[in-house]
Each structure stands twice: as structure tokens, then as C-alpha cells.
Design a protein around this motif. Structure first.
Motif, PDB file in Angstrom:
ATOM      1  N   ALA A 191       0.834  -1.201   0.000  1.00  0.00           N
ATOM      2  CA  ALA A 191       0.000   0.000   0.000  1.00  0.00           C
ATOM      3  C   ALA A 191       0.871   1.254   0.000  1.00  0.00           C
ATOM      4  N   ARG A 192       1.954   1.225   0.757  1.00  0.00           N
ATOM      5  CA  ARG A 192       2.856   2.379   0.786  1.00  0.00           C
ATOM      6  C   ARG A 192       3.494   2.612  -0.580  1.00  0.00           C
ATOM      7  N   GLU A 193       3.812   1.533  -1.285  1.00  0.00           N
ATOM      8  CA  GLU A 193       4.388   1.672  -2.619  1.00  0.00           C
ATOM      9  C   GLU A 193       3.398   2.336  -3.573  1.00  0.00           C
ATOM     10  N   GLU A 242      -0.991   1.447   9.221  1.00  0.00           N
ATOM     11  CA  GLU A 242      -1.396   0.093   9.598  1.00  0.00           C
ATOM     12  C   GLU A 242      -2.422  -0.451   8.617  1.00  0.00           C
ATOM     13  N   ALA A 243      -2.468  -1.787   8.530  1.00  0.00           N
ATOM     14  CA  ALA A 243      -3.453  -2.471   7.687  1.00  0.00           C
ATOM     15  C   ALA A 243      -4.201  -3.479   8.552  1.00  0.00           C
ATOM     16  N   GLU A 244      -5.463  -3.701   8.237  1.00  0.00           N
ATOM     17  CA  GLU A 244      -6.274  -4.643   9.009  1.00  0.00           C
ATOM     18  C   GLU A 244      -7.255  -5.381   8.093  1.00  0.00           C
ATOM     19  N   TRP A 245      -7.044  -6.688   7.970  1.00  0.00           N
ATOM     20  CA  TRP A 245      -7.973  -7.525   7.222  1.00  0.00           C
ATOM     21  C   TRP A 245      -9.199  -7.829   8.072  1.00  0.00           C
ATOM     22  N   ALA A 282      -5.365  -4.404  -6.536  1.00  0.00           N
ATOM     23  CA  ALA A 282      -4.203  -5.131  -6.016  1.00  0.00           C
ATOM     24  C   ALA A 282      -4.600  -6.200  -5.003  1.00  0.00           C
ATOM     25  N   PHE A 283      -5.563  -5.887  -4.133  1.00  0.00           N
ATOM     26  CA  PHE A 283      -5.904  -6.808  -3.049  1.00  0.00           C
ATOM     27  C   PHE A 283      -7.249  -7.515  -3.253  1.00  0.00           C
ATOM     28  N   ARG A 284      -7.965  -7.141  -4.317  1.00  0.00           N
ATOM     29  CA  ARG A 284      -9.210  -7.813  -4.698  1.00  0.00           C
ATOM     30  C   ARG A 284     -10.206  -7.913  -3.548  1.00  0.00           C
TER      31      ARG A 284
END
Length: 215
Positions: free
Chosen positions: A96-98, A111-114, A143-145
Motif C-alpha cells: 500500500a505504501r508503494e 497500519e493495515a487490518e484484514w 491489487a488486493f481484490r
């Protein structure tokens, strides 16, 4: 049987309130709950009257009985599954940062949270100014569908998501036990005859230390 009332915490500081029936819930249990378009896994932190009072005091109760329900106590394999998701969030945050850098946006993904069923991915970020991230959201979804939700947080919320120590040598209050942020003013430091040097009265977040309000 009358419906019960439960407070459930998720990753970081996210929490919500749920109704339940036919279960003997207690703090510390992992449970599967109804979520937006799916299911999520969290930990029970309060039940009964305690949960109701906390919900009322936080303004989180729009109705007497929460519309969302606790579905069941989580099985061992479901707990293992969410642990795998937590490990994958390190990869997600990096990618995500990229994408943020590729779009040239002035924001920091912290931060990321599924969601437990992977039907939603929450990305927390900080930014000094308003950010137009509509194109970014489209790329993230590709990207993450999954459905993407971007949530902007402040400096205090960012600091509490990562373990650390204060100038007192103890674990940061916001990560150890402090659940709600109260306003902190410079007057509190003056009343305690503390030096007004920023480095002496500022916490890891760069803001006035939360402990000034209860010293």
C-alpha cells in the motif's frame, strides 16, 4: 431468553457493541460477529450492564439493543486463521505504501487490518492535509481484490498502535490501558510546576503527554 450485550475489541483500538443470545460470554473470549457484508473476529472485553454503560458513555449506542450480533464463539482453527491474516498485514502495508508513493500522495499508511473473511481491508493513514485518494482506492482494490476502506487517524492514535515506552520507563499508557483520549492542555503542566520544555512534556506522538491529565 433476553438478549445479552457485549463489547468486542478488534485489532488496535477498534471496538463495537453487539447483542447475543444462547451463549455464556465472558471477557477474554474470541468470538465471530456480524460485520459489514460479512463476518469478523474480535475479543470480548465487557458484557451485560458494564458493556451497556460503556456503550452509553461513549455515544456508541444508537438503539437500546445493538443491531449487529455475536454469531458464535470462535473455533481454534478460526483463531489460527486470523493470526495468519495479521502476519499478511505486514506485506499489505508495504504494498500500500508503494502505491501511495506511485501516486505522489502526501499521506503515510500506518497500519493495515484484514476483516476476518477478507471481504474488507482497512488501511489507517495519517496526513497533514486533505488527500484525494480516489485513484489510489481503485488501485488498492485491484491489487488486493477486496473492498478498501481508508481511515485517517491522528498522531495519538498512530502512537498507540505500536508498543513503546515513555520517559517514565513504563509502557505507554495509550498502548497499555488508556482506552479513550481526553483533552490535555499546557495549563495542566503549569499547575504541576513542570518544565515547559517540549521534550520534557511531550509523548511519543509528539503531543502533550496523556498522563498530565491525571498526575
Amino acid at each position: 431468553m433476553a438478549a445479552g450485550f457485549a463489547e468486542v475489541h478488534f485489532k488496535g483500538t477498534r471496538k463495537d457493541y453487539f447483542s447475543y443470545a444462547g451463549m455464556d460470554l465472558f471477557p477474554g473470549q474470541r468470538v465471530i460477529v456480524q460485520a459489514d457484508r460479512g463476518e469478523d473476529l474480535g475479543e470480548v472485553t465487557a458484557v451485560g450492564m458494564i458493556a451497556e454503560r460503556k456503550c452509553s458513555s461513549s455515544g456508541g449506542c444508537a438503539t437500546p439493543t445493538p443491531e449487529l450480533r455475536v454469531l458464535r464463539v470462535a473455533r481454534e482453527d478460526e483463531v489460527d486463521r486470523v493470526e495468519s491474516l495479521r502476519k499478511d498485514e505486514h506485506r499489505v502495508r508495504g504494498e500500500a505504501r508503494e502505491l501511495v508513493a506511485r501516486h505522489g500522495l502526501k499521506m503515510k499508511v500506518t497500519e493495515a487490518e484484514w476483516q476476518f473473511d477478507r471481504n474488507r481491508l482497512i488501511l489507517y493513514f495519517t496526513a497533514e492535509r486533505r488527500v484525494d485518494f480516489r485513484e489510489l482506492v481503485r488501485d488498492l482494490a485491484r491489487a488486493f481484490r477486496t473492498r478498501i476502506e481508508l481511515r485517517q487517524i491522528g498522531a495519538r492514535d498512530e502512537a498507540r498502535r505500536f508498543p513503546g515506552y515513555g520517559v517514565c520507563g513504563r509502557t505507554l499508557c495509550c498502548t497499555a490501558w488508556l482506552k479513550e483520549f481526553e483533552p490535555v492542555s499546557l495549563k495542566m503542566a503549569k499547575d504541576q510546576n513542570l518544565p515547559l520544555t517540549p521534550s520534557k512534556i511531550s509523548g511519543a506522538c509528539g503531543r502533550l503527554m496523556c498522563c498530565l491529565s491525571y498526575e
